[in-house]
Motif scaffolding. Structure first.
Motif, PDB file in Angstrom:
ATOM      1  N   MET A 184     -16.195 -20.143  24.763  1.00  0.00           N
ATOM      2  CA  MET A 184     -14.819 -19.902  25.133  1.00  0.00           C
ATOM      3  C   MET A 184     -13.988 -21.160  24.948  1.00  0.00           C
ATOM      4  SD  MET A 184     -14.971 -17.393  28.461  1.00  0.00           S
ATOM      5  CE  MET A 184     -13.211 -17.196  28.521  1.00  0.00           C
ATOM      6  N   LEU A 185     -14.552 -22.308  25.290  1.00  0.00           N
ATOM      7  CA  LEU A 185     -13.789 -23.540  25.165  1.00  0.00           C
ATOM      8  C   LEU A 185     -13.491 -23.860  23.703  1.00  0.00           C
ATOM      9  CD1 LEU A 185     -15.601 -25.671  27.865  1.00  0.00           C
ATOM     10  CD2 LEU A 185     -13.343 -24.626  28.018  1.00  0.00           C
ATOM     11  N   ARG A 186     -14.473 -23.678  22.842  1.00  0.00           N
ATOM     12  CA  ARG A 186     -14.243 -23.928  21.414  1.00  0.00           C
ATOM     13  C   ARG A 186     -13.220 -22.967  20.844  1.00  0.00           C
ATOM     14  NH1 ARG A 186     -20.465 -24.792  19.814  1.00  0.00           N
ATOM     15  NH2 ARG A 186     -20.619 -26.937  20.475  1.00  0.00           N
ATOM     16  N   MET A 187     -13.305 -21.722  21.238  1.00  0.00           N
ATOM     17  CA  MET A 187     -12.352 -20.736  20.732  1.00  0.00           C
ATOM     18  C   MET A 187     -10.947 -21.038  21.245  1.00  0.00           C
ATOM     19  SD  MET A 187     -14.683 -17.317  20.955  1.00  0.00           S
ATOM     20  CE  MET A 187     -13.526 -16.245  20.132  1.00  0.00           C
ATOM     21  N   GLN A 188     -10.843 -21.434  22.480  1.00  0.00           N
ATOM     22  CA  GLN A 188      -9.541 -21.792  23.039  1.00  0.00           C
ATOM     23  C   GLN A 188      -8.986 -23.019  22.311  1.00  0.00           C
ATOM     24  OE1 GLN A 188      -9.633 -22.594  27.222  1.00  0.00           O
ATOM     25  NE2 GLN A 188      -7.424 -22.598  27.415  1.00  0.00           N
ATOM     26  N   ARG A 189      -9.845 -23.971  22.025  1.00  0.00           N
ATOM     27  CA  ARG A 189      -9.427 -25.178  21.301  1.00  0.00           C
ATOM     28  C   ARG A 189      -8.926 -24.843  19.898  1.00  0.00           C
ATOM     29  NH1 ARG A 189     -13.398 -30.179  19.983  1.00  0.00           N
ATOM     30  NH2 ARG A 189     -11.810 -31.665  19.384  1.00  0.00           N
ATOM     31  N   ARG A 190      -9.469 -23.791  19.316  1.00  0.00           N
ATOM     32  CA  ARG A 190      -9.060 -23.377  17.974  1.00  0.00           C
ATOM     33  C   ARG A 190      -7.802 -22.515  17.982  1.00  0.00           C
ATOM     34  NH1 ARG A 190     -14.863 -22.003  15.235  1.00  0.00           N
ATOM     35  NH2 ARG A 190     -15.577 -24.150  15.220  1.00  0.00           N
ATOM     36  N   GLY A 191      -7.257 -22.258  19.155  1.00  0.00           N
ATOM     37  CA  GLY A 191      -5.990 -21.565  19.222  1.00  0.00           C
ATOM     38  C   GLY A 191      -6.021 -20.167  19.801  1.00  0.00           C
ATOM     39  N   TYR A 192      -7.196 -19.680  20.180  1.00  0.00           N
ATOM     40  CA  TYR A 192      -7.269 -18.353  20.808  1.00  0.00           C
ATOM     41  C   TYR A 192      -6.644 -18.426  22.198  1.00  0.00           C
ATOM     42  CZ  TYR A 192     -10.591 -16.835  17.240  1.00  0.00           C
ATOM     43  OH  TYR A 192     -11.189 -16.503  16.064  1.00  0.00           O
ATOM     44  N   ARG A 193      -5.903 -17.424  22.550  1.00  0.00           N
ATOM     45  CA  ARG A 193      -5.278 -17.387  23.871  1.00  0.00           C
ATOM     46  C   ARG A 193      -6.323 -17.099  24.939  1.00  0.00           C
ATOM     47  NH1 ARG A 193      -0.778 -13.240  22.968  1.00  0.00           N
ATOM     48  NH2 ARG A 193      -1.334 -12.809  25.108  1.00  0.00           N
ATOM     49  N   LEU A 194      -6.241 -17.830  26.039  1.00  0.00           N
ATOM     50  CA  LEU A 194      -7.212 -17.691  27.127  1.00  0.00           C
ATOM     51  C   LEU A 194      -7.181 -16.283  27.711  1.00  0.00           C
ATOM     52  CD1 LEU A 194      -9.375 -19.010  28.837  1.00  0.00           C
ATOM     53  CD2 LEU A 194      -7.581 -19.819  30.372  1.00  0.00           C
ATOM     54  N   SER A 195      -6.020 -15.684  27.808  1.00  0.00           N
ATOM     55  CA  SER A 195      -5.934 -14.330  28.371  1.00  0.00           C
ATOM     56  C   SER A 195      -6.718 -13.328  27.530  1.00  0.00           C
ATOM     57  CB  SER A 195      -4.477 -13.894  28.494  1.00  0.00           C
ATOM     58  OG  SER A 195      -3.850 -13.869  27.222  1.00  0.00           O
ATOM     59  N   ILE A 196      -6.682 -13.491  26.221  1.00  0.00           N
ATOM     60  CA  ILE A 196      -7.434 -12.594  25.335  1.00  0.00           C
ATOM     61  C   ILE A 196      -8.927 -12.854  25.469  1.00  0.00           C
ATOM     62  CG2 ILE A 196      -7.908 -12.043  22.920  1.00  0.00           C
ATOM     63  CD1 ILE A 196      -4.901 -12.492  22.394  1.00  0.00           C
ATOM     64  N   LEU A 197      -9.319 -14.116  25.552  1.00  0.00           N
ATOM     65  CA  LEU A 197     -10.738 -14.448  25.707  1.00  0.00           C
ATOM     66  C   LEU A 197     -11.287 -13.892  27.017  1.00  0.00           C
ATOM     67  CD1 LEU A 197     -10.717 -18.130  24.435  1.00  0.00           C
ATOM     68  CD2 LEU A 197     -11.587 -16.113  23.233  1.00  0.00           C
ATOM     69  N   ARG A 198     -10.506 -13.977  28.072  1.00  0.00           N
ATOM     70  CA  ARG A 198     -10.942 -13.430  29.362  1.00  0.00           C
ATOM     71  C   ARG A 198     -11.108 -11.919  29.282  1.00  0.00           C
ATOM     72  NH1 ARG A 198      -7.161 -16.748  33.640  1.00  0.00           N
ATOM     73  NH2 ARG A 198      -8.377 -18.653  33.584  1.00  0.00           N
ATOM     74  N   ARG A 199     -10.179 -11.259  28.632  1.00  0.00           N
ATOM     75  CA  ARG A 199     -10.257  -9.801  28.483  1.00  0.00           C
ATOM     76  C   ARG A 199     -11.490  -9.408  27.661  1.00  0.00           C
ATOM     77  NH1 ARG A 199      -4.754  -7.595  26.440  1.00  0.00           N
ATOM     78  NH2 ARG A 199      -4.864  -9.786  26.085  1.00  0.00           N
ATOM     79  N   LYS A 200     -11.781 -10.157  26.594  1.00  0.00           N
ATOM     80  CA  LYS A 200     -12.962  -9.882  25.769  1.00  0.00           C
ATOM     81  C   LYS A 200     -14.245 -10.074  26.582  1.00  0.00           C
ATOM     82  CE  LYS A 200     -11.115  -9.190  21.664  1.00  0.00           C
ATOM     83  NZ  LYS A 200     -11.313  -7.976  20.901  1.00  0.00           N
ATOM     84  N   LEU A 201     -14.279 -11.105  27.412  1.00  0.00           N
ATOM     85  CA  LEU A 201     -15.447 -11.351  28.260  1.00  0.00           C
ATOM     86  C   LEU A 201     -15.646 -10.196  29.237  1.00  0.00           C
ATOM     87  CD1 LEU A 201     -17.748 -13.092  29.368  1.00  0.00           C
ATOM     88  CD2 LEU A 201     -16.048 -14.257  30.787  1.00  0.00           C
ATOM     89  N   GLN A 202     -14.577  -9.760  29.888  1.00  0.00           N
ATOM     90  CA  GLN A 202     -14.680  -8.633  30.819  1.00  0.00           C
ATOM     91  C   GLN A 202     -15.162  -7.383  30.094  1.00  0.00           C
ATOM     92  OE1 GLN A 202     -10.706  -8.535  32.419  1.00  0.00           O
ATOM     93  NE2 GLN A 202     -11.334  -9.590  34.274  1.00  0.00           N
TER      94      GLN A 202
END
Length: 64
Positions: A1-19
């Motif tokens: 998640m941290l690498r993806m966020q660093r590459r520009g992915y929005r945290l809200s989308i990453l959280r939704r994908k994790l859920q």
């Protein structure tokens, strides 16, 4: 998640994908509730982000 966020992915989308992933595969994680697991993962991500150690080697399987 941290690498993806660093590459520009929005945290809200990453959280939704994790859920979504946790809900798709509930048996993978044993008897832990989905909400409890999600909160534990997010707590660990926040702790790692605060440590900064994960940034030392940012290469992953894509070679980036």
């Amino acid at each position: 998640m941290l690498r993806m966020q660093r590459r520009g992915y929005r945290l809200s989308i990453l959280r939704r994908k994790l859920q979504h992933h946790i809900k798709l595969f509930p048996d993978t994680f044993g008897d832990v509730s989905a909400l409890h697991l999600y909160k534990d993962i997010m707590r660990c991500v926040e702790e790692l982000a605060g440590m900064g150690a994960w940034e030392v080697d940012s290469r992953d399987w894509t070679g980036m």
